[in-house]
Design an enzyme around this catalytic site. Structure first.
Site, PDB file in Angstrom:
ATOM      1  NE  ARG A   1     -24.224   7.890 -13.541  1.00 55.04           N
ATOM      2  CZ  ARG A   1     -23.214   7.189 -14.070  1.00 55.04           C
ATOM      3  NH1 ARG A   1     -22.979   5.955 -13.651  1.00 55.04           N
ATOM      4  NH2 ARG A   1     -22.465   7.700 -15.005  1.00 55.04           N
TER       5      ARG A   1
ATOM      6  CG  PHE B   1      -2.240   4.043 -13.459  1.00 52.23           C
ATOM      7  CD1 PHE B   1      -3.043   4.643 -14.416  1.00 52.23           C
ATOM      8  CD2 PHE B   1      -1.019   3.500 -13.847  1.00 52.23           C
ATOM      9  CE1 PHE B   1      -2.625   4.706 -15.743  1.00 52.23           C
ATOM     10  CE2 PHE B   1      -0.603   3.557 -15.165  1.00 52.23           C
ATOM     11  CZ  PHE B   1      -1.407   4.166 -16.115  1.00 52.23           C
TER      12      PHE B   1
ATOM     13  CB  VAL C   1     -30.796   3.982 -21.219  1.00 50.68           C
ATOM     14  CG1 VAL C   1     -30.376   5.313 -21.833  1.00 50.68           C
ATOM     15  CG2 VAL C   1     -30.394   2.816 -22.109  1.00 50.68           C
TER      16      VAL C   1
ATOM     17  CB  SER D   1     -10.546  12.139 -14.182  1.00 51.88           C
ATOM     18  OG  SER D   1     -11.864  12.050 -14.656  1.00 51.88           O
ATOM     19  CB  ALA D   2     -12.652  14.450 -18.568  1.00 52.01           C
TER      20      ALA D   2
ATOM     21  CE  LYS E   1      -8.373  10.312 -10.363  1.00 49.83           C
ATOM     22  NZ  LYS E   1      -7.201   9.432 -10.241  1.00 49.83           N
TER      23      LYS E   1
ATOM     24  CE1 TYR F   1      -4.980   9.024 -17.949  1.00 53.50           C
ATOM     25  CE2 TYR F   1      -6.259   7.636 -16.470  1.00 53.50           C
ATOM     26  CZ  TYR F   1      -5.048   8.081 -16.929  1.00 53.50           C
ATOM     27  OH  TYR F   1      -3.913   7.567 -16.375  1.00 53.50           O
TER      28      TYR F   1
ATOM     29  CE1 TYR G   1     -11.781   9.075  -9.425  1.00 51.39           C
ATOM     30  CE2 TYR G   1     -13.520  10.240 -10.604  1.00 51.39           C
ATOM     31  CZ  TYR G   1     -12.316   9.556 -10.614  1.00 51.39           C
ATOM     32  OH  TYR G   1     -11.668   9.364 -11.797  1.00 51.39           O
TER      33      TYR G   1
ATOM     34  CE  LYS H   1     -12.209   2.127 -11.754  1.00 50.19           C
ATOM     35  NZ  LYS H   1     -13.457   2.272 -12.473  1.00 50.19           N
TER      36      LYS H   1
ATOM     37  CG  ASP I   1      -1.973   1.008   1.227  1.00 44.65           C
ATOM     38  OD1 ASP I   1      -1.654   2.214   1.193  1.00 44.65           O
ATOM     39  OD2 ASP I   1      -3.139   0.609   1.238  1.00 44.65           O
TER      40      ASP I   1
ATOM     41  NE  ARG J   1     -20.420  11.129 -19.555  1.00 48.02           N
ATOM     42  CZ  ARG J   1     -21.554  11.834 -19.558  1.00 48.02           C
ATOM     43  NH1 ARG J   1     -21.951  12.470 -20.640  1.00 48.02           N
ATOM     44  NH2 ARG J   1     -22.284  11.902 -18.461  1.00 48.02           N
TER      45      ARG J   1
HETATM   46  C1  UD1 Z   1     -17.866   8.311 -14.665  1.00 50.87           C
HETATM   47  C2  UD1 Z   1     -17.708   9.340 -13.589  1.00 50.87           C
HETATM   48  C3  UD1 Z   1     -16.379  10.038 -13.783  1.00 50.87           C
HETATM   49  C4  UD1 Z   1     -15.251   9.017 -13.735  1.00 50.87           C
HETATM   50  C5  UD1 Z   1     -15.507   7.971 -14.810  1.00 50.87           C
HETATM   51  C6  UD1 Z   1     -14.467   6.865 -14.762  1.00 50.87           C
HETATM   52  C7  UD1 Z   1     -19.970  10.063 -12.963  1.00 50.87           C
HETATM   53  C8  UD1 Z   1     -20.935  11.175 -12.939  1.00 50.87           C
HETATM   54  N1  UD1 Z   1     -18.818  10.279 -13.604  1.00 50.87           N
HETATM   55  O1  UD1 Z   1     -17.887   8.989 -15.922  1.00 50.87           O
HETATM   56  O2  UD1 Z   1     -16.193  10.982 -12.760  1.00 50.87           O
HETATM   57  O3  UD1 Z   1     -14.011   9.652 -13.979  1.00 50.87           O
HETATM   58  O4  UD1 Z   1     -16.802   7.390 -14.641  1.00 50.87           O
HETATM   59  O5  UD1 Z   1     -14.768   5.866 -13.859  1.00 50.87           O
HETATM   60  O6  UD1 Z   1     -20.213   9.004 -12.407  1.00 50.87           O
HETATM   61  N2  UD1 Z   1     -24.849   5.092 -18.355  1.00 50.87           N
HETATM   62  C9  UD1 Z   1     -26.076   4.465 -18.500  1.00 50.87           C
HETATM   63  N3  UD1 Z   1     -26.288   3.298 -17.808  1.00 50.87           N
HETATM   64  C10 UD1 Z   1     -25.344   2.724 -16.992  1.00 50.87           C
HETATM   65  C11 UD1 Z   1     -24.092   3.382 -16.862  1.00 50.87           C
HETATM   66  C12 UD1 Z   1     -23.878   4.569 -17.551  1.00 50.87           C
HETATM   67  O7  UD1 Z   1     -26.950   4.945 -19.233  1.00 50.87           O
HETATM   68  O8  UD1 Z   1     -25.603   1.669 -16.387  1.00 50.87           O
HETATM   69  C13 UD1 Z   1     -24.567   6.339 -19.124  1.00 50.87           C
HETATM   70  C14 UD1 Z   1     -24.270   7.545 -18.264  1.00 50.87           C
HETATM   71  O9  UD1 Z   1     -25.445   8.236 -17.924  1.00 50.87           O
HETATM   72  C15 UD1 Z   1     -23.338   8.362 -19.198  1.00 50.87           C
HETATM   73  C16 UD1 Z   1     -22.602   7.268 -19.995  1.00 50.87           C
HETATM   74  O10 UD1 Z   1     -23.412   6.099 -19.894  1.00 50.87           O
HETATM   75  O11 UD1 Z   1     -24.091   9.132 -20.107  1.00 50.87           O
HETATM   76  C17 UD1 Z   1     -21.213   6.969 -19.470  1.00 50.87           C
HETATM   77  O12 UD1 Z   1     -21.296   6.671 -18.069  1.00 50.87           O
HETATM   78  P1  UD1 Z   1     -20.033   6.117 -17.249  1.00 50.87           P
HETATM   79  O13 UD1 Z   1     -19.431   4.977 -17.974  1.00 50.87           O
HETATM   80  O14 UD1 Z   1     -20.477   5.875 -15.843  1.00 50.87           O
HETATM   81  O15 UD1 Z   1     -18.970   7.293 -17.335  1.00 50.87           O
HETATM   82  P2  UD1 Z   1     -19.096   8.847 -16.907  1.00 50.87           P
HETATM   83  O16 UD1 Z   1     -20.354   9.123 -16.210  1.00 50.87           O
HETATM   84  O17 UD1 Z   1     -18.792   9.667 -18.106  1.00 50.87           O
END
Ligand code: UD1
Length: 340
Positions: free
Chosen positions: A294, A80, A217, A124-125, A153, A177, A149, A84, A58, A231
């Protein structure tokens, strides 16, 4: 170069270790396997025919870490390691601030006691928060994330920037990222989330192999062409190559201080476009239901990657279809990840 990779057994870490080895670097990994498995490194060794020294530790074990640096003679660190999960960070902020900040500070003190002064940080973005215009540019301020989280960053970027300002021997790369997806094209290493995946693409691939009933979704009433969130999905191998490009640039640029680079493609895809690409790649239909939005999700998140292209000579080249084909190869060959 001889590189120490913290969190090197994780998803992005393991792909980066593989890329470093393939480009002829020597690699050691520090990992506590909190959310990863040593099996990923074993497979990287098989794929590359090279060996990796693995330290199960650790980062907060500062005496051991300091001893490691005293002996290691590392040219650089890629950092890394960290927690997260956004949702968990809201529930347990002290766990997130504690783990991510304490481990980073311990690492930086151990580096300071040694001769190693080059570090690439896994940012991270998410540091752009919900106010920054898209596409995001690195000069945007103020950086304010919407959850603990993300704030870790932001804070670690700040600490590293202040450290670089204190002594110009430091060379710091802050890699922001976007959404890393996919897997190594061999299907041997990939993302292996514990429990229910938080992120979109591991959830989709687990539905495809029958581990999950359906995808939810998160909202189809966003102001986008199909109503679902957009995204900037980037192939994890492109991302891994971005780390090596950043390391090479830091090595060639004395006096650089701290510098941020977006690692993304510069374009975005909707949730439904990702699902469609996965269905094309796998031939499996993904059951889905539309649920509520969400909390904390943005409508659009995507990068302006031009700084990385002009300064690092790096750009993402792999398509969404390749990302989904590689994801499917990994998931179908390893339905339960590294646990077999
Ligand atoms: C998320 C985190 C971000 C983190 C990144 C990497 C949030 C708000 N953001 O990014 O801080 O750096 O993960 O771990 O949590 N979606 C669905 N159904 C699902 C899962 C996701 O519709 O079961 C949609 C989400 O609404 C989003 C897209 O898919 O529009 C991507 O989601 P996700 O993969 O969780 O990434 P981020 O939200 O962009």
């Amino acid at each position: 170069m001889k590189i120490l990779v913290t969190g090197g057994a994780g998803y992005i870490g393991s792909h980066t270790v593989l890329t470093l080895l393939e480009q002829g670097h020597e690699v050691e990994v520090v990992d506590n396997f909190d959310n990863s498995s040593p099996e990923s490194i074993r497979r990287v060794e098989q794929l590359t025919g090279r060996s990796v020294v693995l330290h199960e530790m650790d980062l907060r074990e500062e005496e051991r870490l300091t001893a490691l640096f005293a002996e290691g003679g590392y040219d650089a660190v890629i950092h890394f390691a960290g927690l997260k999960a956004v949702g968990e960070s809201v529930e347990k902020p002290t766990l997130y601030y504690g783990t991510n900040l304490e481990s980073t500070l311990s690492l930086l003190r151990a580096m300071t006691a040694s001769a190693t002064r080059t570090i690439v940080f896994s940012s991270s973005a998410t540091v752009y928060g919900d106010q920054a215009p898209v596409p995001n540019v690195e000069t945007y301020e103020p950086l304010v994330a919407t959850n603990p989280y993300g704030q870790t960053k932001v804070m670690i970027e700040r600490i590293l920037t202040d450290l670089a300002a204190s002594d110009d021997a430091w060379r710091v790369g802050l890699l922001r990222y976007y959404n890393p997806v996919g897997a190594h094209p061999s299907g041997q290493i990939g993302e292996d989330p514990q429990g229910i995946p938080n992120n979109l693409t591991p959830f989709i691939s687990q539905v495809a192999v029958g581990l999950r009933e359906h995808l939810t979704v998160y909202g189809d009433d966003y102001d986008t062409p199909d109503g679902t969130g957009h995204r900037d999905y980037i192939h994890v191998m492109d991302l891994a190559e971005g780390h090596v490009a950043a390391l090479d640039h830091l090595a060639a640029t004395p006096g650089i201080g701290a510098r941020a680079w977006n690692l993304g493609t510069g374009t975005s895809s909707s949730v439904l476009e990702v699902v469609a690409a996965f269905e094309r790649a796998s031939g499996v239909e993904i059951k889905r239901v539309v649920g509520p939005r969400r909390g904390g999700d943005l409508t659009y998140s995507y990068s302006d990657p031009s700084r990385a292209e002009s300064e690092l000579g790096w750009r993402a080249t792999r398509t969404l279809d390749e990302m989904m084909a590689d994801l499917w190869r990994w998931q179908s060959q390893n339905p339960r990840g590294y646990r077999g």
